[in-house]
Design a protein around this motif. Structure first.
Motif, PDB file in Angstrom:
ATOM      1  N   UNK A  17       0.848  -1.194   0.000  1.00  0.00           N
ATOM      2  CA  UNK A  17       0.000   0.000   0.000  1.00  0.00           C
ATOM      3  C   UNK A  17       0.884   1.246   0.000  1.00  0.00           C
ATOM      4  N   UNK A  18       1.484   1.523  -1.141  1.00  0.00           N
ATOM      5  CA  UNK A  18       2.363   2.677  -1.292  1.00  0.00           C
ATOM      6  C   UNK A  18       1.763   3.602  -2.340  1.00  0.00           C
ATOM      7  N   UNK A  19       1.759   4.888  -2.059  1.00  0.00           N
ATOM      8  CA  UNK A  19       1.137   5.854  -2.953  1.00  0.00           C
ATOM      9  C   UNK A  19       1.961   6.042  -4.217  1.00  0.00           C
ATOM     10  N   UNK A  20       1.332   6.478  -5.318  1.00  0.00           N
ATOM     11  CA  UNK A  20       2.083   6.778  -6.544  1.00  0.00           C
ATOM     12  C   UNK A  20       3.186   7.803  -6.309  1.00  0.00           C
ATOM     13  N   UNK A  21       2.950   8.749  -5.406  1.00  0.00           N
ATOM     14  CA  UNK A  21       3.963   9.770  -5.119  1.00  0.00           C
ATOM     15  C   UNK A  21       5.218   9.143  -4.519  1.00  0.00           C
ATOM     16  N   UNK A  22       5.043   8.132  -3.664  1.00  0.00           N
ATOM     17  CA  UNK A  22       6.192   7.451  -3.077  1.00  0.00           C
ATOM     18  C   UNK A  22       6.970   6.676  -4.132  1.00  0.00           C
ATOM     19  N   UNK A  23       6.266   6.030  -5.071  1.00  0.00           N
ATOM     20  CA  UNK A  23       6.963   5.333  -6.154  1.00  0.00           C
ATOM     21  C   UNK A  23       7.703   6.330  -7.036  1.00  0.00           C
ATOM     22  N   UNK A  24       7.113   7.497  -7.246  1.00  0.00           N
ATOM     23  CA  UNK A  24       7.780   8.538  -8.031  1.00  0.00           C
ATOM     24  C   UNK A  24       9.086   8.948  -7.362  1.00  0.00           C
ATOM     25  N   UNK A  25       9.045   9.075  -6.050  1.00  0.00           N
ATOM     26  CA  UNK A  25      10.255   9.406  -5.290  1.00  0.00           C
ATOM     27  C   UNK A  25      11.302   8.301  -5.413  1.00  0.00           C
ATOM     28  N   UNK A  26      10.856   7.052  -5.375  1.00  0.00           N
ATOM     29  CA  UNK A  26      11.798   5.937  -5.444  1.00  0.00           C
ATOM     30  C   UNK A  26      12.487   5.856  -6.805  1.00  0.00           C
ATOM     31  N   UNK A  27      11.819   6.251  -7.876  1.00  0.00           N
ATOM     32  CA  UNK A  27      12.481   6.248  -9.184  1.00  0.00           C
ATOM     33  C   UNK A  27      13.662   7.207  -9.192  1.00  0.00           C
ATOM     34  N   UNK A  28      13.583   8.281  -8.397  1.00  0.00           N
ATOM     35  CA  UNK A  28      14.734   9.179  -8.261  1.00  0.00           C
ATOM     36  C   UNK A  28      15.893   8.470  -7.573  1.00  0.00           C
TER      37      UNK A  28
END
Length: 445
Positions: free
Chosen positions: A348-359
């Protein structure tokens, strides 16, 4: 009584540069897809070598081929690419077998299960990771990382710790001019083919062109230097059919093509007056009339003939990175983040957190080409993040979300989830000077 004339506001200037990082001059499919993983590992290996030496300096860095020569329980460092084996992941063999039975494979919301297995592979071999401190649902195939561990008797690697490439360093303010005045408006998912809220689209048009609102609103709108439209402008979804009704499907597809031509004409008419007031950056989306393989190339000028006559209309790729008034802006129309969420669907991780992880993974689309289609590349991986953006967005999300992310070396990046306009009637304004953001709604109750 003398009527006072309405004040005139001049729109702030836009200094635009397209880095053309994702432009493909030649579309060739002769290369094997394994080459892109080799190019990815080669490009990120040096960064990981430096970080691994700082983090675990007393341990030796070896390859998987050299691992078998070491003693058991002898801790070492290995740099490679993660591979996540998933039984629920789309399979070409399964698709072929079901096609022979004239049945389509049901679409899955996610590919994750508790049976998923994690491997690490380098240029030569692959090894299974066990006892790891990596939550297997927190990572995806395609991430390049360094792993600290030791080999077990059965040939598996017991993981003690791990290290990611980390956020890309940001250019010094002395390396680029500073002209960060004005705001940008980012919208996505206009979906003119299915958008039932046409009044909201009309309000968006009238607001941008200064046809509605008070003096204060006009002044605020005039500060918008550029509009970014992040994909799915023509269509936001597509119907799928099986092979049983081939002739009916064929006729249906012909009707879809005709409807698409009508909708692109509608989009051209919608954007034409806006482009005369404000520059537009148009990105394609998953369901727009262009090849869906990443990186998606700009829409063809013949599709929007009126808009492409203007120099202030920029047809760009998806993903895209460029500069607007000295701010580096990067983002996608949603496919990389949506695919990551499918691969790691149990978390249960938000799209914003995945966006951060791509960085932190230093990669725009790590699951390409494993679960998301991408062009094969033998020499470079175009999705590696080589410039640290000031603004990093993802389009066609369910809701608006944002965060000011600060990396380990002090890099500050504004992360934004852009909601689908056809469903939320909401866009996002970003102040280029202080990176503040706020949603603007055109919903009609």
């Amino acid at each position: 009584m003398e009527i006072q004339p309405q004040p005139t506001y001049r729109r702030k200037s836009c200094i635009f540069e397209d880095f053309k990082k994702f432009n493909i001059s030649e579309q060739r499919f002769e290369q094997q897809y394994c080459s892109i993983y080799k190019a990815r590992l080669k490009a990120l290996k040096d960064y990981l070598l430096q970080k691994a030496k700082i983090k675990w300096g007393h341990n030796k860095i070896v390859t998987l081929e050299q691992l078998s020569e070491r003693n058991e329980n002898d801790t070492c460092i290995i740099i490679g690419t993660l591979y996540k084996h998933q039984e629920l992941k789309p399979s070409l063999l399964r698709e072929l077998s079901t096609e022979l039975q004239l049945q389509t494979q049901p679409a899955r919301a996610n590919y994750a299960s508790f049976k998923d297995i994690l491997y690490l592979e380098d240029e030569t071999l692959r090894i299974k990771l066990v006892d790891n401190h990596i939550n297997i649902q927190d990572v995806v195939t395609g991430i390049v990382c360094a792993v600290l561990g030791h080999e077990l008797k059965d040939g598996e690697l017991s993981v003690i710790d791990w290290c990611l490439p980390g956020c890309c360093p940001k250019l010094s303010i002395f390396d680029r001019p500073l002209e960060t005045q004005g705001k940008i408006l980012i919208i996505s998912g206009l979906d003119l083919a299915n958008n039932l809220q046409s009044l909201s689209t009309d309000l968006l048009f009238e607001w941008i062109t200064g046809m509605i609102g008070c003096e204060e609103v006009h002044k605020d709108v005039a500060s918008i230097v550029c509009i970014i439209i992040a994909g799915n402008s023509v269509r936001g979804s597509v119907e799928t059919h099986n092979y049983k009704n081939y002739f009916e499907t064929n006729a249906h597809d012909a009707a879809i093509f005709k409807e698409t031509a009508n909708i692109t004409h509608k989009l051209d008419n919608f954007l034409h007056p806006i482009i005369q007031c404000c520059p537009i950056i148009l990105m394609p989306g998953e369901f727009d009339p262009t090849c869906h393989t990443l990186p998606q190339q700009p829409l063809h000028p013949c599709i929007l003939p009126q808009c492409f006559r203007f120099k202030s209309f920029y047809g760009v790729t998806n993903p895209w990175i460029g500069s607007i008034n000295s701010r580096i802006v990067a983002g996608s129309s949603g496919q990389p983040i949506i695919d990551i969420m499918k691969v790691a669907g149990l978390v249960d991780i938000s799209p914003l957190m995945w966006l951060e992880r791509t960085l932190l993974w230093r990669h725009y689309a790590p699951t390409a080409p494993d679960t998301i289609p991408a062009y094969p590349s033998s020499k470079i991986d175009p999705f590696i993040i080589t410039e640290c953006p000031d603004i990093y967005f993802v389009g066609n999300m369910e809701k608006y979300d944002t965060k000011l992310f600060t990396a380990d070396e002090g890099q500050t990046i504004r992360l934004i989830c852009i909601p689908t306009f056809s469903k939320t009637q909401t866009g996002v304004l970003v102040n280029l000077q202080d990176l503040e953001t706020w949603p603007i709604s055109f919903a009609v109750n």
